[in-house]
Design a protein around this motif. Structure first.
Motif, PDB file in Angstrom:
ATOM      1  N   PHE A   1       8.898  -3.066  -5.721  1.00 25.36           N
ATOM      2  CA  PHE A   1       7.682  -2.820  -4.948  1.00 25.36           C
ATOM      3  C   PHE A   1       6.541  -2.303  -5.811  1.00 25.36           C
ATOM      4  O   PHE A   1       5.377  -2.602  -5.544  1.00 25.36           O
ATOM      5  CB  PHE A   1       7.965  -1.878  -3.766  1.00 25.36           C
ATOM      6  CG  PHE A   1       8.647  -2.596  -2.634  1.00 25.36           C
ATOM      7  CD1 PHE A   1       7.984  -3.557  -1.888  1.00 25.36           C
ATOM      8  CD2 PHE A   1       9.966  -2.328  -2.332  1.00 25.36           C
ATOM      9  CE1 PHE A   1       8.612  -4.241  -0.869  1.00 25.36           C
ATOM     10  CE2 PHE A   1      10.613  -3.003  -1.294  1.00 25.36           C
ATOM     11  CZ  PHE A   1       9.930  -3.967  -0.569  1.00 25.36           C
TER      12      PHE A   1
ATOM     13  N   LEU B   1       2.032  -3.350  -2.747  1.00 20.67           N
ATOM     14  CA  LEU B   1       1.812  -3.700  -1.351  1.00 20.67           C
ATOM     15  C   LEU B   1       0.389  -3.284  -0.982  1.00 20.67           C
ATOM     16  O   LEU B   1       0.049  -2.105  -1.020  1.00 20.67           O
ATOM     17  CB  LEU B   1       2.817  -2.980  -0.448  1.00 20.67           C
ATOM     18  CG  LEU B   1       4.280  -3.313  -0.691  1.00 20.67           C
ATOM     19  CD1 LEU B   1       5.174  -2.424   0.145  1.00 20.67           C
ATOM     20  CD2 LEU B   1       4.543  -4.767  -0.358  1.00 20.67           C
ATOM     21  N   GLN B   2      -0.419  -4.258  -0.647  1.00 23.87           N
ATOM     22  CA  GLN B   2      -1.815  -3.978  -0.349  1.00 23.87           C
ATOM     23  C   GLN B   2      -1.932  -3.062   0.866  1.00 23.87           C
ATOM     24  O   GLN B   2      -1.361  -3.327   1.918  1.00 23.87           O
ATOM     25  CB  GLN B   2      -2.569  -5.275  -0.091  1.00 23.87           C
ATOM     26  CG  GLN B   2      -4.052  -5.068  -0.053  1.00 23.87           C
ATOM     27  CD  GLN B   2      -4.791  -6.276  -0.577  1.00 23.87           C
ATOM     28  OE1 GLN B   2      -4.189  -7.289  -0.919  1.00 23.87           O
ATOM     29  NE2 GLN B   2      -6.092  -6.174  -0.653  1.00 23.87           N
ATOM     30  N   ASN B   3      -2.640  -1.973   0.690  1.00 22.51           N
ATOM     31  CA  ASN B   3      -2.909  -1.003   1.759  1.00 22.51           C
ATOM     32  C   ASN B   3      -1.640  -0.385   2.338  1.00 22.51           C
ATOM     33  O   ASN B   3      -1.606  -0.030   3.516  1.00 22.51           O
ATOM     34  CB  ASN B   3      -3.733  -1.640   2.886  1.00 22.51           C
ATOM     35  CG  ASN B   3      -5.059  -2.156   2.387  1.00 22.51           C
ATOM     36  OD1 ASN B   3      -5.693  -1.521   1.548  1.00 22.51           O
ATOM     37  ND2 ASN B   3      -5.470  -3.297   2.869  1.00 22.51           N
ATOM     38  N   PHE B   4      -0.585  -0.288   1.521  1.00 20.82           N
ATOM     39  CA  PHE B   4       0.651   0.323   2.013  1.00 20.82           C
ATOM     40  C   PHE B   4       1.376   1.002   0.863  1.00 20.82           C
ATOM     41  O   PHE B   4       1.582   0.398  -0.189  1.00 20.82           O
ATOM     42  CB  PHE B   4       1.573  -0.725   2.650  1.00 20.82           C
ATOM     43  CG  PHE B   4       2.765  -0.127   3.334  1.00 20.82           C
ATOM     44  CD1 PHE B   4       2.659   0.419   4.600  1.00 20.82           C
ATOM     45  CD2 PHE B   4       4.005  -0.091   2.707  1.00 20.82           C
ATOM     46  CE1 PHE B   4       3.745   0.985   5.229  1.00 20.82           C
ATOM     47  CE2 PHE B   4       5.100   0.475   3.324  1.00 20.82           C
ATOM     48  CZ  PHE B   4       4.973   1.012   4.593  1.00 20.82           C
ATOM     49  N   GLN B   5       1.748   2.266   1.070  1.00 25.58           N
ATOM     50  CA  GLN B   5       2.491   3.030   0.067  1.00 25.58           C
ATOM     51  C   GLN B   5       3.855   3.405   0.640  1.00 25.58           C
ATOM     52  O   GLN B   5       3.937   4.256   1.523  1.00 25.58           O
ATOM     53  CB  GLN B   5       1.714   4.298  -0.306  1.00 25.58           C
ATOM     54  CG  GLN B   5       2.452   5.192  -1.286  1.00 25.58           C
ATOM     55  CD  GLN B   5       2.679   4.530  -2.625  1.00 25.58           C
ATOM     56  OE1 GLN B   5       1.772   3.946  -3.190  1.00 25.58           O
ATOM     57  NE2 GLN B   5       3.884   4.604  -3.143  1.00 25.58           N
ATOM     58  N   PRO B   6       4.951   2.768   0.188  1.00 26.60           N
ATOM     59  CA  PRO B   6       6.272   3.119   0.719  1.00 26.60           C
ATOM     60  C   PRO B   6       6.684   4.527   0.277  1.00 26.60           C
ATOM     61  O   PRO B   6       6.457   4.913  -0.863  1.00 26.60           O
ATOM     62  CB  PRO B   6       7.205   2.066   0.140  1.00 26.60           C
ATOM     63  CG  PRO B   6       6.443   1.339  -0.901  1.00 26.60           C
ATOM     64  CD  PRO B   6       5.012   1.692  -0.780  1.00 26.60           C
ATOM     65  N   HIS B   7       7.267   5.287   1.201  1.00 25.28           N
ATOM     66  CA  HIS B   7       7.774   6.627   0.905  1.00 25.28           C
ATOM     67  C   HIS B   7       9.292   6.643   0.840  1.00 25.28           C
ATOM     68  O   HIS B   7       9.873   7.456   0.136  1.00 25.28           O
ATOM     69  CB  HIS B   7       7.310   7.633   1.968  1.00 25.28           C
ATOM     70  CG  HIS B   7       5.828   7.774   2.027  1.00 25.28           C
ATOM     71  ND1 HIS B   7       5.085   8.387   1.048  1.00 25.28           N
ATOM     72  CD2 HIS B   7       4.934   7.356   2.943  1.00 25.28           C
ATOM     73  CE1 HIS B   7       3.822   8.357   1.359  1.00 25.28           C
ATOM     74  NE2 HIS B   7       3.699   7.727   2.502  1.00 25.28           N
TER      75      HIS B   7
END
Length: 156
Positions: free
Chosen positions: A131, A136-142
Motif C-alpha cells: 500500500f 491510496l489517493q485520499n486514504f491513509q490506512p491505519h
C-alpha cells in the motif's frame, strides 16, 4: 519468521481480576457497571470468537435477568470503545466477537465454521509495503485484517 495460529483466546491463568476488568472499562471510557463487568468477563473466558448468544448463555448462568438485547448493546459499546472487534462468521450470517484487538488475520473454515487467528509479521510487512508503494489517493490506512475462507486439511 514467526507465524502463529490460534482458535482460543482463553488463558485461564491470565484471566483478569475484577479490578483489571474495571480498569479496562475505565480506560475505554465506559462505566464499570455490574452488567458490563459480567459481560466482559464472559467474553474473555469463552474460547475463540463467541457470538452474542454464546456470551448471553454464559452470562445468564450467573445473572438470569440480563437479556440478549442487553448483551448485544453492551458488546456493541465494547466494539465502539475498542475493547473488542466484531468478526463476521464464515457463512456471514452471525456476528462473532474477538476480544483480541492486536493485529491479526482470520482464517474461516467453511466445513467447521471455525475462525482461526493467524498472525504473520512478514505478511503484515508485505501488505504495508504494497500500500505504501501503490499509494491510496485520499486514504491513509491505519490497520488491516485479512479474512481468508477455506477448509482445514489433515496434517501430513
Amino acid at each position: 519468521m514467526s507465524v502463529s495460529f490460534s482458535t482460543d483466546h482463553t488463558h485461564t491463568h491470565d484471566l483478569p481480576s475484577p479490578a483489571q476488568l474495571r480498569d479496562r472499562l475505565a480506560r475505554a471510557g465506559l462505566r464499570a457497571t455490574r452488567q458490563r463487568l459480567l459481560i466482559l468477563e464472559c467474553l474473555l473466558t469463552l474460547p475463540g470468537h463467541p457470538t452474542a448468544e454464546q456470551v448471553h448463555r454464559q452470562v445468564t448462568e450467573r445473572e438470569a435477568s440480563i437479556s440478549l438485547g442487553t448483551v448485544y448493546k453492551t458488546l456493541d459499546s465494547f466494539v465502539a470503545a475498542g475493547l473488542t472487534r466484531r468478526v463476521a462468521s464464515a457463512e456471514g450470517s452471525s456476528r462473532r466477537y474477538d476480544a483480541d484487538c492486536t493485529e491479526h488475520h482470520h482464517l474461516f473454515c467453511t466445513d467447521t465454521q471455525e475462525i482461526i487467528d493467524y498472525c504473520d509479521p512478514q505478511l503484515d510487512a508485505l501488505i504495508r509495503e504494497f500500500f505504501e508503494a501503490r499509494g491510496l489517493q485520499n486514504f491513509q490506512p491505519h490497520s488491516f485484517s485479512l479474512h481468508v475462507r477455506g477448509c482445514k486439511v489433515a496434517s501430513k
